[in-house]
Motif scaffolding. Structure first.
Motif, PDB file in Angstrom:
ATOM      1  N   GLY A 178     -34.057  90.954 -21.410  1.00  0.00           N
ATOM      2  CA  GLY A 178     -32.715  90.315 -21.621  1.00  0.00           C
ATOM      3  C   GLY A 178     -32.785  89.442 -22.695  1.00  0.00           C
ATOM      4  O   GLY A 178     -31.911  88.695 -22.881  1.00  0.00           O
ATOM      5  N   THR A 179     -34.191  88.884 -23.048  1.00  0.00           N
ATOM      6  CA  THR A 179     -34.361  87.932 -24.024  1.00  0.00           C
ATOM      7  C   THR A 179     -34.844  88.320 -25.315  1.00  0.00           C
ATOM      8  O   THR A 179     -35.559  87.620 -26.164  1.00  0.00           O
ATOM      9  CB  THR A 179     -35.214  86.982 -23.513  1.00  0.00           C
ATOM     10  OG1 THR A 179     -36.611  87.655 -23.147  1.00  0.00           O
ATOM     11  CG2 THR A 179     -35.039  86.567 -22.193  1.00  0.00           C
ATOM     12  N   GLU A 180     -34.612  89.633 -25.423  1.00  0.00           N
ATOM     13  CA  GLU A 180     -35.138  90.492 -26.807  1.00  0.00           C
ATOM     14  C   GLU A 180     -34.800  89.526 -27.997  1.00  0.00           C
ATOM     15  O   GLU A 180     -35.532  89.593 -29.142  1.00  0.00           O
ATOM     16  CB  GLU A 180     -34.541  91.700 -26.930  1.00  0.00           C
ATOM     17  CG  GLU A 180     -35.445  92.786 -25.957  1.00  0.00           C
ATOM     18  CD  GLU A 180     -34.683  92.699 -24.454  1.00  0.00           C
ATOM     19  OE1 GLU A 180     -35.512  93.377 -23.436  1.00  0.00           O
ATOM     20  OE2 GLU A 180     -33.692  91.939 -24.235  1.00  0.00           O
ATOM     21  N   GLU A 181     -33.544  88.972 -28.083  1.00  0.00           N
ATOM     22  CA  GLU A 181     -33.048  88.394 -29.200  1.00  0.00           C
ATOM     23  C   GLU A 181     -33.560  87.037 -29.469  1.00  0.00           C
ATOM     24  O   GLU A 181     -33.425  86.523 -30.419  1.00  0.00           O
ATOM     25  CB  GLU A 181     -31.497  88.281 -29.295  1.00  0.00           C
ATOM     26  CG  GLU A 181     -30.618  89.589 -28.996  1.00  0.00           C
ATOM     27  CD  GLU A 181     -30.933  90.506 -30.388  1.00  0.00           C
ATOM     28  OE1 GLU A 181     -30.930  89.973 -31.486  1.00  0.00           O
ATOM     29  OE2 GLU A 181     -31.182  91.775 -30.127  1.00  0.00           O
ATOM     30  N   MET A 182     -34.330  86.593 -28.631  1.00  0.00           N
ATOM     31  CA  MET A 182     -34.782  84.944 -28.481  1.00  0.00           C
ATOM     32  C   MET A 182     -36.113  85.101 -27.967  1.00  0.00           C
ATOM     33  O   MET A 182     -36.609  84.020 -27.345  1.00  0.00           O
ATOM     34  CB  MET A 182     -33.861  84.199 -27.925  1.00  0.00           C
ATOM     35  CG  MET A 182     -33.494  84.494 -26.589  1.00  0.00           C
ATOM     36  SD  MET A 182     -32.339  83.451 -25.956  1.00  0.00           S
ATOM     37  CE  MET A 182     -32.242  83.971 -23.985  1.00  0.00           C
ATOM     38  N   GLU A 215     -38.877 104.556  -5.503  1.00  0.00           N
ATOM     39  CA  GLU A 215     -38.041 105.315  -6.223  1.00  0.00           C
ATOM     40  C   GLU A 215     -38.012 104.267  -7.389  1.00  0.00           C
ATOM     41  O   GLU A 215     -37.964 103.272  -7.468  1.00  0.00           O
ATOM     42  CB  GLU A 215     -36.644 105.285  -6.035  1.00  0.00           C
ATOM     43  CG  GLU A 215     -36.549 106.335  -4.442  1.00  0.00           C
ATOM     44  CD  GLU A 215     -34.823 106.475  -4.125  1.00  0.00           C
ATOM     45  OE1 GLU A 215     -34.193 105.579  -4.705  1.00  0.00           O
ATOM     46  OE2 GLU A 215     -34.654 107.160  -2.977  1.00  0.00           O
ATOM     47  N   ALA A 216     -38.122 104.915  -8.549  1.00  0.00           N
ATOM     48  CA  ALA A 216     -38.135 104.471 -10.116  1.00  0.00           C
ATOM     49  C   ALA A 216     -36.771 103.911 -10.428  1.00  0.00           C
ATOM     50  O   ALA A 216     -35.764 104.281 -10.086  1.00  0.00           O
ATOM     51  CB  ALA A 216     -38.638 105.144 -11.055  1.00  0.00           C
ATOM     52  N   ILE A 217     -36.836 102.611 -10.795  1.00  0.00           N
ATOM     53  CA  ILE A 217     -35.516 101.828 -11.327  1.00  0.00           C
ATOM     54  C   ILE A 217     -35.496 102.310 -12.949  1.00  0.00           C
ATOM     55  O   ILE A 217     -36.290 102.063 -13.744  1.00  0.00           O
ATOM     56  CB  ILE A 217     -35.773 100.327 -11.143  1.00  0.00           C
ATOM     57  CG1 ILE A 217     -35.713  99.786  -9.659  1.00  0.00           C
ATOM     58  CG2 ILE A 217     -34.144  99.721 -11.794  1.00  0.00           C
ATOM     59  CD1 ILE A 217     -35.744  98.451  -9.545  1.00  0.00           C
ATOM     60  N   PRO A 218     -34.379 103.027 -13.056  1.00  0.00           N
ATOM     61  CA  PRO A 218     -34.147 103.308 -14.463  1.00  0.00           C
ATOM     62  C   PRO A 218     -34.431 102.286 -15.478  1.00  0.00           C
ATOM     63  O   PRO A 218     -34.107 101.202 -15.452  1.00  0.00           O
ATOM     64  CB  PRO A 218     -32.777 104.034 -14.472  1.00  0.00           C
ATOM     65  CG  PRO A 218     -32.297 104.283 -13.197  1.00  0.00           C
ATOM     66  CD  PRO A 218     -33.291 103.187 -12.326  1.00  0.00           C
ATOM     67  N   ASP A 219     -35.127 102.705 -16.735  1.00  0.00           N
ATOM     68  CA  ASP A 219     -35.403 101.744 -17.686  1.00  0.00           C
ATOM     69  C   ASP A 219     -36.001 100.530 -17.323  1.00  0.00           C
ATOM     70  O   ASP A 219     -36.099  99.541 -17.974  1.00  0.00           O
ATOM     71  CB  ASP A 219     -34.108 101.176 -18.327  1.00  0.00           C
ATOM     72  CG  ASP A 219     -33.063 102.366 -18.741  1.00  0.00           C
ATOM     73  OD1 ASP A 219     -33.773 103.317 -19.329  1.00  0.00           O
ATOM     74  OD2 ASP A 219     -31.936 102.680 -18.607  1.00  0.00           O
ATOM     75  N   THR A 220     -37.012 100.528 -16.327  1.00  0.00           N
ATOM     76  CA  THR A 220     -38.112  99.354 -15.915  1.00  0.00           C
ATOM     77  C   THR A 220     -39.223 100.251 -15.573  1.00  0.00           C
ATOM     78  O   THR A 220     -39.276 101.227 -15.117  1.00  0.00           O
ATOM     79  CB  THR A 220     -37.197  98.723 -14.733  1.00  0.00           C
ATOM     80  OG1 THR A 220     -37.431  99.536 -13.671  1.00  0.00           O
ATOM     81  CG2 THR A 220     -35.902  98.402 -14.910  1.00  0.00           C
ATOM     82  N   PRO A 221     -40.361  99.482 -15.237  1.00  0.00           N
ATOM     83  CA  PRO A 221     -41.463  99.861 -14.749  1.00  0.00           C
ATOM     84  C   PRO A 221     -41.626  99.932 -13.295  1.00  0.00           C
ATOM     85  O   PRO A 221     -42.642 100.211 -12.793  1.00  0.00           O
ATOM     86  CB  PRO A 221     -42.737  99.063 -15.328  1.00  0.00           C
ATOM     87  CG  PRO A 221     -42.000  97.575 -15.652  1.00  0.00           C
ATOM     88  CD  PRO A 221     -40.528  98.071 -15.937  1.00  0.00           C
ATOM     89  N   HIS A 222     -40.444  99.365 -12.733  1.00  0.00           N
ATOM     90  CA  HIS A 222     -40.536  99.105 -11.323  1.00  0.00           C
ATOM     91  C   HIS A 222     -40.382 100.215 -10.348  1.00  0.00           C
ATOM     92  O   HIS A 222     -39.551 101.147 -10.509  1.00  0.00           O
ATOM     93  CB  HIS A 222     -39.531  98.366 -10.843  1.00  0.00           C
ATOM     94  CG  HIS A 222     -39.736  96.958 -11.843  1.00  0.00           C
ATOM     95  ND1 HIS A 222     -40.656  95.892 -11.859  1.00  0.00           N
ATOM     96  CD2 HIS A 222     -38.723  96.194 -12.528  1.00  0.00           C
ATOM     97  CE1 HIS A 222     -40.550  94.898 -12.251  1.00  0.00           C
ATOM     98  NE2 HIS A 222     -39.433  94.951 -12.938  1.00  0.00           N
ATOM     99  N   LEU A 223     -41.134 100.419  -9.130  1.00  0.00           N
ATOM    100  CA  LEU A 223     -40.990 101.252  -8.130  1.00  0.00           C
ATOM    101  C   LEU A 223     -40.553 100.506  -7.022  1.00  0.00           C
ATOM    102  O   LEU A 223     -41.221  99.694  -6.607  1.00  0.00           O
ATOM    103  CB  LEU A 223     -42.336 102.031  -8.012  1.00  0.00           C
ATOM    104  CG  LEU A 223     -42.877 102.905  -9.010  1.00  0.00           C
ATOM    105  CD1 LEU A 223     -44.020 103.474  -8.646  1.00  0.00           C
ATOM    106  CD2 LEU A 223     -41.936 104.081  -9.373  1.00  0.00           C
TER     107      LEU A 223
END
Length: 242
Positions: A55-59, A166-174
């Protein structure tokens, strides 16, 4: 060396907090080098696999860094930490010897924007056999509190074995489904303390709600004869204790 009560606590609960394991001078050196790396992060992205808070991609800046990896392979000061005799002696007390450093990482929770770490078992990623042969050692570089996102453990959860993730979509988290986070126990810790946990102990941390950093240097150690062929890391980083 650990006491028998400490060893028993680890075996029953799957984690153990040891305060003041490292001197203030030792921690100050790690913090200083960490801050230097953060200040120069744009030149260190590839070497240390630096990642930023979602969420900090812009800064992106030195104030949004969330993670670094493979520090002991690139930085003498972190290599010295991972092979510190007083540190590795406690690792050997808990998993035996000889021991190698399997993987390391820095987890940083920036003030106010440091996000939560979802609950998980490390061996859901590592897939090391036997699971008793690997241990995670979480050293606090800042005072870790409930407010800034200290570690939380589910006591005795390592005894359940590896649970489904279970994988959280759009993240590397299981993440295991249907966990009640209220069953976890917070482990606040002073800078210089270390939390040891079993590869199958469920753990997580909450977001940083404070104006202070919550930085931790994490070493994952493995018995040299363990089977790591199915793991996320193809070989250990370095030997630390014969």
């Amino acid at each position: 060396m650990l006491t028998q009560d400490q060893k028993n606590f680890f075996r029953e609960n799957g984690y153990l907090a040891v305060e003041d394991l490292f001197s203030p001078e030792h921690i100050s050196r790690l913090v200083r080098r960490t801050e230097e790396i953060c200040a120069n992060w744009q030149n260190e992205v590839q070497r240390l696999q630096i990642g930023h808070e979602p969420g900090t991609e812009e800064m992106h800046s030195s104030e949004t860094i969330r993670k670094m990896s493979y520090l002991a392979g690139a930085e003498k000061i972190f290599q010295e930490h991972a092979s510190h005799p007083g540190f590795t002696a406690l690792v050997a007390d808990l998993i035996g010897r000889p021991v190698d450093l399997y993987l390391d990482q820095m987890q940083l929770k920036p003030p106010r924007c440091g996000t939560e770490k979802p609950p998980h078992q490390d061996n859901a990623y590592f897939r090391i056999s036997p699971p008793d042969a690997v241990i995670t050692c979480w050293t606090a570089l800042d005072d870790a509190t409930e407010e800034n996102g200290c570690m939380h453990y589910f006591p005795g959860s390592h005894l359940r074995g590896l649970v489904s993730h279970e994988a959280i979509p759009d993240t590397p988290h299981l993440v295991p489904p249907n966990l009640d986070l209220n069953q976890s126990v917070g482990v606040p810790m002073r800078a210089g303390g270390c939390a040891f946990h079993h590869s199958q102990t469920l753990h997580h941390s909450y977001s940083n709600q404070s104006d202070r950093w919550r930085r931790a240097y994490i070493c994952h150690f493995v018995q040299r004869d363990a089977d790591i062929s199915k793991g996320s890391q193809s070989k250990p980083m370095m030997p630390v204790l014969d």
